[in-house]
Structure formats: structure tokens, C-alpha cells
Design an enzyme around this catalytic site. Structure first.
Site, PDB file in Angstrom:
ATOM      1  N   GLN A 314     -17.091   1.956  44.098  1.00  0.00           N
ATOM      2  CA  GLN A 314     -17.999   1.089  44.863  1.00  0.00           C
ATOM      3  C   GLN A 314     -18.936   1.977  45.670  1.00  0.00           C
ATOM      4  O   GLN A 314     -18.486   2.932  46.303  1.00  0.00           O
ATOM      5  CB  GLN A 314     -17.139   0.221  45.782  1.00  0.00           C
ATOM      6  CG  GLN A 314     -17.559   0.098  47.228  1.00  0.00           C
ATOM      7  CD  GLN A 314     -18.571  -1.018  47.439  1.00  0.00           C
ATOM      8  OE1 GLN A 314     -18.513  -2.036  46.743  1.00  0.00           O
ATOM      9  NE2 GLN A 314     -19.490  -0.830  48.358  1.00  0.00           N
ATOM     10  N   THR A 315     -20.231   1.662  45.648  1.00  0.00           N
ATOM     11  CA  THR A 315     -21.119   2.456  46.494  1.00  0.00           C
ATOM     12  C   THR A 315     -22.362   1.674  46.914  1.00  0.00           C
ATOM     13  O   THR A 315     -22.775   0.754  46.222  1.00  0.00           O
ATOM     14  CB  THR A 315     -21.537   3.773  45.800  1.00  0.00           C
ATOM     15  OG1 THR A 315     -22.354   4.528  46.675  1.00  0.00           O
ATOM     16  CG2 THR A 315     -22.283   3.521  44.510  1.00  0.00           C
ATOM     17  N   ARG A 316     -22.909   2.076  48.085  1.00  0.00           N
ATOM     18  CA  ARG A 316     -24.176   1.516  48.548  1.00  0.00           C
ATOM     19  C   ARG A 316     -25.152   2.650  48.858  1.00  0.00           C
ATOM     20  O   ARG A 316     -26.164   2.463  49.495  1.00  0.00           O
ATOM     21  CB  ARG A 316     -23.971   0.632  49.795  1.00  0.00           C
ATOM     22  CG  ARG A 316     -23.000   1.153  50.819  1.00  0.00           C
ATOM     23  CD  ARG A 316     -23.046   0.372  52.092  1.00  0.00           C
ATOM     24  NE  ARG A 316     -23.955   1.000  53.015  1.00  0.00           N
ATOM     25  CZ  ARG A 316     -23.599   1.890  53.952  1.00  0.00           C
ATOM     26  NH1 ARG A 316     -22.342   2.235  54.109  1.00  0.00           N
ATOM     27  NH2 ARG A 316     -24.494   2.419  54.740  1.00  0.00           N
ATOM     28  N   HIS A 320     -24.608  11.866  44.795  1.00  0.00           N
ATOM     29  CA  HIS A 320     -24.957  13.279  44.700  1.00  0.00           C
ATOM     30  C   HIS A 320     -23.831  13.988  43.939  1.00  0.00           C
ATOM     31  O   HIS A 320     -22.904  13.357  43.465  1.00  0.00           O
ATOM     32  CB  HIS A 320     -25.170  13.858  46.097  1.00  0.00           C
ATOM     33  CG  HIS A 320     -26.243  13.121  46.859  1.00  0.00           C
ATOM     34  ND1 HIS A 320     -27.554  13.138  46.462  1.00  0.00           N
ATOM     35  CD2 HIS A 320     -26.195  12.298  47.949  1.00  0.00           C
ATOM     36  CE1 HIS A 320     -28.276  12.380  47.279  1.00  0.00           C
ATOM     37  NE2 HIS A 320     -27.468  11.851  48.185  1.00  0.00           N
ATOM     38  N   HIS A 323     -20.156  13.226  44.798  1.00  0.00           N
ATOM     39  CA  HIS A 323     -19.659  11.935  44.326  1.00  0.00           C
ATOM     40  C   HIS A 323     -19.328  11.993  42.849  1.00  0.00           C
ATOM     41  O   HIS A 323     -18.336  11.440  42.378  1.00  0.00           O
ATOM     42  CB  HIS A 323     -20.712  10.838  44.524  1.00  0.00           C
ATOM     43  CG  HIS A 323     -21.135  10.657  45.938  1.00  0.00           C
ATOM     44  ND1 HIS A 323     -22.336  11.101  46.410  1.00  0.00           N
ATOM     45  CD2 HIS A 323     -20.497  10.087  46.985  1.00  0.00           C
ATOM     46  CE1 HIS A 323     -22.434  10.810  47.690  1.00  0.00           C
ATOM     47  NE2 HIS A 323     -21.326  10.202  48.071  1.00  0.00           N
ATOM     48  N   ARG A 409     -12.708   7.511  52.804  1.00  0.00           N
ATOM     49  CA  ARG A 409     -12.565   7.586  54.251  1.00  0.00           C
ATOM     50  C   ARG A 409     -13.559   6.581  54.821  1.00  0.00           C
ATOM     51  O   ARG A 409     -14.696   6.530  54.382  1.00  0.00           O
ATOM     52  CB  ARG A 409     -12.962   9.004  54.672  1.00  0.00           C
ATOM     53  CG  ARG A 409     -12.634   9.343  56.074  1.00  0.00           C
ATOM     54  CD  ARG A 409     -13.131  10.769  56.373  1.00  0.00           C
ATOM     55  NE  ARG A 409     -12.858  11.073  57.761  1.00  0.00           N
ATOM     56  CZ  ARG A 409     -13.598  10.658  58.763  1.00  0.00           C
ATOM     57  NH1 ARG A 409     -14.674   9.927  58.546  1.00  0.00           N
ATOM     58  NH2 ARG A 409     -13.278  10.967  60.001  1.00  0.00           N
TER      59      ARG A 409
END
Ligand code: PPS
Length: 692
Positions: A314-316, A320, A323, A409
Site C-alpha cells: 500500500q502506498t500514497r 524510490h 521501496h 513503521r
């Protein structure tokens, strides 16, 4: 004495597992059939059933048998499902151990099986089709015509996102917007009224007037912002929520520094409506259509590709190198394929827009080994709810056919509270997820903090580096990245991919290439227009960006010719100037505004509009009212003194002196050229103009 102490634990657990499986598969079976299927006596079956019902694993409902005698039927509860999964995992664990021992006995060596704790546990097969709320195509056509007659509600952008995921099964098992009982359950213990785990309230918030116009049991049409009917809903519940309580329970604090709490109090409607939804059509998206998938489309894709295990990320934010490294590791660890699943609905205010992000993701996708990784866009409206949000994200990903989910985190963290402290602990999200993992049917892969080790020219998980003191560890924070982009500074290759940096630079050029607004304010005749004109010419001489002058008089002629000088009209006039300036700024131009703009609150509102897109430079032309009246270029002060012009600023109408403008210029005994030059120097010091 309890049964479990009579039977050996593993035998008892095996029997309990078989009972739960049997109840799940054939709830209507007679006790005799059940006992035979499980391989126990009737007496033992009764003992097991008693224990299962007392433990809340199984529910009993009385019903009439074929011979008219009342008899019991059994149903497995959500807790029972979770227990069944736990026992299954335990069973496999034992079998692996037995297999390993046998292998060693026969070959003299261990089998090479990774111990269960480090390998992928048994996963549910998340690949069967999931229920959707849509009716068939033909029924939808009919329903659409009928729904045209219904009272309708225009959905907000957030509600459109929620509705899309309700309808396509992304929010399974929800069947509509929460009713009051489910809402209270979700707030109090993260469970719907039937006990199913669900951490986030999904409500249809509306105005008091709209809510009051409805009857309970009435069907309403839900329309998108262009008026297209997407669904109908039967209103079963209507209530006024206690929003402070909701904020406390769901987000941990009633503090408006939290974006979702702010939304709750300042944007969401006062009344909630609940009820089941009937889906007519998906919200229309014109962007990146090929990259958007419903849960069933993704499940079908995984089936087709033969992907049995899928880790979702999941990302918003843009991806880079770190990741890419961590997602790939996560997939390798779980022996699974990888789904990059970015949110393109609503994210945190100030995030990089999703258009730019998707172009960045597409660039990164090529960096993964072929056919290991896929990307799909999720039209979710995030709440930044930390721990509860992580559990919610996990359930949504499970619905999308994934078996594993990466939790980092401070997952979905909202930033600092109004006291400057974190809302949640850095690992609260992981803890809450872990607590509910078995019940959720999706496994957590915890995030590794990856850093660049310069000597070895590679990314490594920080907690795995043993020679920390002897190597150079490099990392660039989000804030530092933004600063470098802002100032056009270098972004090293070890940090990101050139294609990603190029995209980010296109969207966030350095300040000297961004649009901005210079906003002059001061009395009539203070010299605003003269300085603004001189500034315009100087900026045009420099070139590079288009310049537009929105002078008070020009605007009143072309945009606001119907307006007078009441407070209301002046505000409207200034807001129009602000709107045009913000559009110019957004599109990379320079807007120079020169109205009186006497009210501080209105100036602040314009500043906020513009600052969404670029810098706002407020310049107070501080010529005193006495000097303006002495000059009286247009003869208006004389007329104002004579009472022939009403509400004249500085004479018979107020002027709020700017308290903290970017620049204040004195015009008495100073040449216009010099005043304009002071503005140029200010723009330079702010990095808005720079040598090529
Ligand atoms: S405001 O308050 O910002 O909406 O005013 P603005 O659009 O800048 O218009 C100011 C010009 O209108 C003329 N004018 C008046 N000014 C102030 N008060 C009253 N009642 C008024 N009536 C007409 C005046 O020429 C202003 O021009 P500038 O360029 O400021 O001298």
C-alpha cells in the site's frame, strides 16, 4: 474435570478443528451424521458442541426437523472461523515437524523445509469470486430509469470512493453504509453487530435538512458529481452521531490536527444515514483506466497467472529505490508475487498528486524481474487512521485476492497532533494487525527499514547491518527530498531512479520555475497600481514566465462590473481575484494583483487558495491615508469627504492593516522604480526568481 485435560491436547484440538469444519460445511447435519463425519462417539460430540457453544465458536438455532420434532442447527461464528484457521495452521505445523523427523530418519538429514514461523503459513484461497452489490446489466438499465424518480443525494468525493469499494466488494462483507448498530459496534470494539471484524466506520453523512426530508424505509438515488446515478440505497437508519466520540474511538483523539477528525467536524454532514446499497454502475474514471481493477478482476488475474500467494504494498507516495528493494524482499521472504497497490482516491492533503505518482510507479515497475510484480490502482479514500487503518487496509487487500500485506513503521500515520506529538506509536499499527491477523485471513509482512550502504553500494535492512560503525549509511528523508526538489538540488542515483526524479521535477519544478502571486494591498491612491505596473514590466523583461496584472480597476471592469463596495461585494471581488490568481499560479504564471483588499480574513482566504499551487507574496503599500488624501489623484477623497461616495475605504469604511506581510513598502519620498525594485529583491530572496 474439563474435557481437554482428559484427552491429549493435540487430539482434542484435532477433534475441535474437525467439528468446526463440519459445522461450517454442513450446518444442518444431524448429530449422528456429524459424529460419524468427525469420527467420535455421540457423547463425545455433545461434549465438543457444548464446549464450542460456550466458547462462542458455534451458535445454536432451534429448528424443526423433517419428523416435526424440534432439533438444533449449528452455525460457525466469526470467532469460530478464526479458531478454525488457527487450528489449521497448528495442524500443518505438526505435520511439517513429523515430516521433517521422518525425512531425517530415512535420509540422515533435515528435509530443508523452512520452519513454519519463517515461511508462509497456510493461506486462505482468496481467489474465489467475492460478492458484489451490483445488479445485472439488464436490471441496472431498468433500475436506472426507476431511480430517476427517487429523491437523490449528490455524493461527496469521499463518499464516491467509499461507494465504489462497497459496490465492487472491496469493503466486503459490508452490504451498504453502516446502520447505527453496526456503527456503534465498529466504534466500540471494531466489530459489526454480528461480531465480524471491521475497524472503520463507513457512513453516508448528509445535511440535517436532507435527512429530515426522508422517511425510514425510503429508497434514495446516489448520484456522482455530474448527476449520474451510481446506486440506490434503502434508508433503514438515520441518526445524529456524536462526532467527538467517533474521533476519540476511531482516531484516538478529538484533535483537529488529525486530517480525518478535521474532516469529521468541518466537512462531513451532521446526520448519518445507513442502509443497504444496490449498485447500478461503477463511478467513471477517465484516467489510467487500464490500471484500475475491481477485487474480482484482480482475483481473476491472479488465478490466470497462477499466483497463489500475493504480497500487497500500500502506498500514497512515489516509490524510490529503497521501496523497490523492500517490496521485492518482502515478496521473496513470503515466496510470493508482488502487487503494488497505490491509493489514488483521497490521500493526505499535500501529497504528490496521483497523476504524477502513477507515472512514477510505471517507471519503477520495469525494475522488477519480469512477471513477478503487478500494479493496480485503488480508489480508496484514506483516513490516515494509523492502527485501525492498517487493519482496514489488510481486509481490503484480502478482498482483492492478496494473501500478505506489508505494514510499515507508522502505517497511514496522520503526522503530529496539536501539541506537536505523534498521534500513534511507530509500531501500533503492526501490533493491532498482528492481534487480528488470523481472523483477517491475510498475513502481515513487517516493513524493513532499508538504507544505502555506500561501501557495498547496495540497500540493506538497517537492523541486519552488523558493521554499522565501519560503513557509511545513507538515507534521504521525505522532507529533505522535498527541499531538494524545491531548490532544484541534486537527487543522487542511489536514492531514486532517474525516470522517477524526472517526473517529480516536472510536477514540482524548483521555485524559480513555479508560478506565484504578488498581492498588493493598500488605500486607494496609495500607489499600488503604479508599482504593480512597474513590477510587471521588470518581470516581463526577465522573461521565462507569463505575467498577468489583475489591477483593482481592471478587475472591476472585466470581472466584477456588477459589484459595489459593501463588505459582501468587496469580499466577492477579492475572492474572484484570488481564484484567477490561483489558476495562473497553478499553471506556472505570475499573477500580480492590486486591489485595496481591506479585510484581513479575505486576504487570508486568497492566500490559502494560491498557496495550494505556489508562493503568495503579500505587499503592503503603506502610504498613509493623509498622504493618499493629499494626492487625491482621482478626486475621490474629496467626494468621499462630502459624503457623495459612501463606504469609502479609510474615510467611511475600515481597512485592516496587514500584520505580517512578506513586504511593506513606503511610497512617500521614494521613487516608484525603487519600490518595484524592493519587490524584485524580495522575490529573489524567496527563490522565486533566479539567474538561469
Ligand atoms: S476592493 O475593496 O478591494 O474591492 O476595492 P477595489 O476593487 O480595489 O476598487 C477600488 C477602486 O474603486 C474606486 N472606488 C472606491 N474605493 C474604495 N471605496 C469606495 N467606496 C470606492 N468607490 C470607488 C477607487 O478608485 C479604487 O481605485 P484604486 O485603484 O484603489 O485607487
Amino acid at each position: 474435570m474439563g474435557l481437554s485435560t482428559i484427552k491429549s491436547t493435540s487430539e482434542h484440538e484435532d477433534q475441535m478443528f474437525r467439528l468446526l469444519r463440519q459445522v461450517d460445511q454442513s450446518p444442518e447435519a444431524s448429530q449422528r451424521v456429524m459424529a460419524a463425519a468427525i469420527g467420535v462417539s455421540l457423547g463425545r460430540l455433545n461434549g465438543l458442541l457444548k464446549q464450542a457453544t460456550e466458547g462462542g465458536l458455534v451458535e445454536v438455532t432451534a429448528r424443526n426437523g423433517p419428523d416435526k420434532r424440534a432439533r438444533n442447527a449449528y452455525a460457525i461464528t466469526p470467532r469460530g472461523q478464526a479458531e478454525k484457521e488457527r487450528l489449521t495452521t497448528q495442524f500443518l505445523h505438526r505435520k511439517f515437524a513429523e515430516y521433517d523427523a521422518l525425512h531425517a530418519e530415512l535420509t540422515g538429514a533435515a528435509s530443508g523445509h523452512t520452519p513454519l514461523n519463517n515461511r508462509t503459513k497456510l493461506m486462505e484461497h482468496n481467489l474465489a469470486p467475492i460478492p458484489e452489490l451490483y445488479v445485472s446489466y439488464d436490471s441496472a438499465q431498468k433500475l436506472k430509469v426507476e431511480a430517476g424518480e427517487l429523491v437523490s443525494h449528490d455524493l461527496t468525493p469521499r463518499q464516491i470512493c467509499d461507494l465504489e469499494l462497497l459496490m465492487n466488494g472491496g469493503f466486503n462483507p459490508l452490504k451498504g453504509f453502516l446502520n447505527e448498530e453496526d456503527y456503534n459496534g465498529v466504534l466500540d470494539n471494531m466489530r459489526l453487530a454480528d461480531g465480524t471484524l471491521w475497524p472503520m466506520p463507513i457512513n453516508l453523512d448528509v445535511s440535517e435538512d436532507f435527512a429530515a426530508s426522508l422517511e425510514i424505509g425510503q429508497d434514495i438515488a446516489l448520484r456522482d458529481q455530474e448527476g449520474v446515478i451510481l446506486a440506490t440505497m434503502t434508508v433503514t437508519d438515520r441518526w445524529e452521531p456524536n462526532k467527538s466520540r467517533e474521533a476519540e474511538k476511531v482516531f484516538g483523539a478529538d484533535d483537529q490536527a488529525h486530517p480525518a477528525v478535521n474532516y469529521l467536524h468541518n466537512q462531513a454532514g451532521k446526520i448519518y444515514l445507513g442502509g443497504p446499497v444496490t449498485g447500478i454502475q461503477q463511478p467513471v474514471h477517465y484516467d489510467f483506466r487500464a490500471r484500475r481493477d475491481t477485487p474480482n478482476e484482480l482475483r481473476a488475474y491472479f488465478r490466470k497467472m497462477g499466483w497463489r500467494k500475493v504480497v500487497a504494498f500500500q502506498t500514497r507516495n512515489p516509490l524510490h529505490r529503497a521501496h523497490q528493494e523492500l517490496t521485492f524482499r518482502a515478496a521473496r521472504e513470503a515466496q510470493a508475487n508482488l502487487l503494488i497497490h497505490p491509493v489514488v482516491g483521497l490521500t493526505k492533503p499535500g501529497d504528490v498528486d496521483h497523476f504524477t505518482r502513477v507515472r512514477c510507479y510505471e517507471a519503477v515497475l520495469d525494475k522488477y524481474p519480469q512477471s513477478t510484480t503487478s500494479m493496480s490502482l485503488l480508489n480508496l479514500a484514506m483516513r490516515m487512521g494509523g492502527p485501525r487503518e492498517a487493519v482496514w487496509h489488510g481486509l481490503i487487500r484480502k478482498n482483492h485476492g492478496c494473501t500478505h500485506f506489508i505494514v510499515g513503521r507508522d502505517h497511514a500515520g496522520p503526522g503530529k497532533n496539536s501539541k506537536g506529538e505523534d498521534f500513534y506509536g511507530p509500531y501500533d499499527a503492526q501490533d493491532l494487525f498482528r492481534e487480528h491477523e488470523a481472523e483477517m485471513g491475510i498475513e502481515m509482512v513487517d516493513f524493513k527499514h532499508m538504507v544505502w550502504v555506500d561501501e557495498r553500494a547496495q540497500y540493506e535492512a538497517i537492523d541486519e547491518i552488523e558493521d554499522k560503525d565501519n560503513v557509511t549509511i545513507l538515507n534521504i528523508s521525505g522532507t529533505e527530498l522535498r527541499r531538494r526538489l524545491q531548490e532544484g538540488l541534486e537527487i543522487p542515483e542511489w536514492f531514486s531512479f532517474p525516470e522517477v526524479v524526472k517526473e517529480l521535477r516536472r510536477t514540482r519544478p524548483p521555485r524559480s520555475k513555479q508560478g506565484f502571486t504578488v498581492f498588493f494591498t493598500g488605500f486607494s491612491g496609495s500607489g499600488k497600481s503604479t508599482i504593480a505596473n512597474a513590477l510587471m514590466v521588470k518581470l516581463m523583461e526577465m522573461g521565462g514566465r507569463p505575467v498577468t496584472l489583475l489591477d483593482g480597476d481592471i478587475v472591476r471592469k472585466n470581472l466584477s462590473s456588477e459589484l459595489g463596495f459593501s463588505k459582501e461585494h468587496r469580499d466577492l471581488n477579492i475572492r474572484r481575484i484570488g481564484y484567477v490568481a490561483s489558476e495562473i499560479t497553478k499553471n506556472g504564471g505570475i499573477a500580480i494583483c492590486a486591489p485595496i483588499a481591506p479585510y484581513a480574513t479575505t486576504r487570508r482566504a486568497v492566500r490559502e487558495d494560491v498557496e495550494n499551487f505556489g508562493a503568495f507574496v503579500e505587499v503592503h503599500v503603506a502610504t498613509s491615508i493623509e498622504e493618499c488624501e493629499r494626492r487625491d489623484r482621482k478626486g475621490l477623497y474629496k467626494l468621499a469627504r462630502e459624503g457623495k461616495i459612501k463606504e469609502f475605504t479609510g474615510i467611511s469604511d475600515p481597512y485592516d492593516v496587514p500584520e505580517d506581510p512578506e513586504l511593506r513598502v513606503e511610497t512617500e519620498n521614494v521613487a516608484v522604480d525603487n519600490c518595484a525594485h524592493q519587490v524584485i529583491l524580495k522575490l529573489e530572496s524567496m527563490g522565486l526568481i533566479a539567474a538561469e
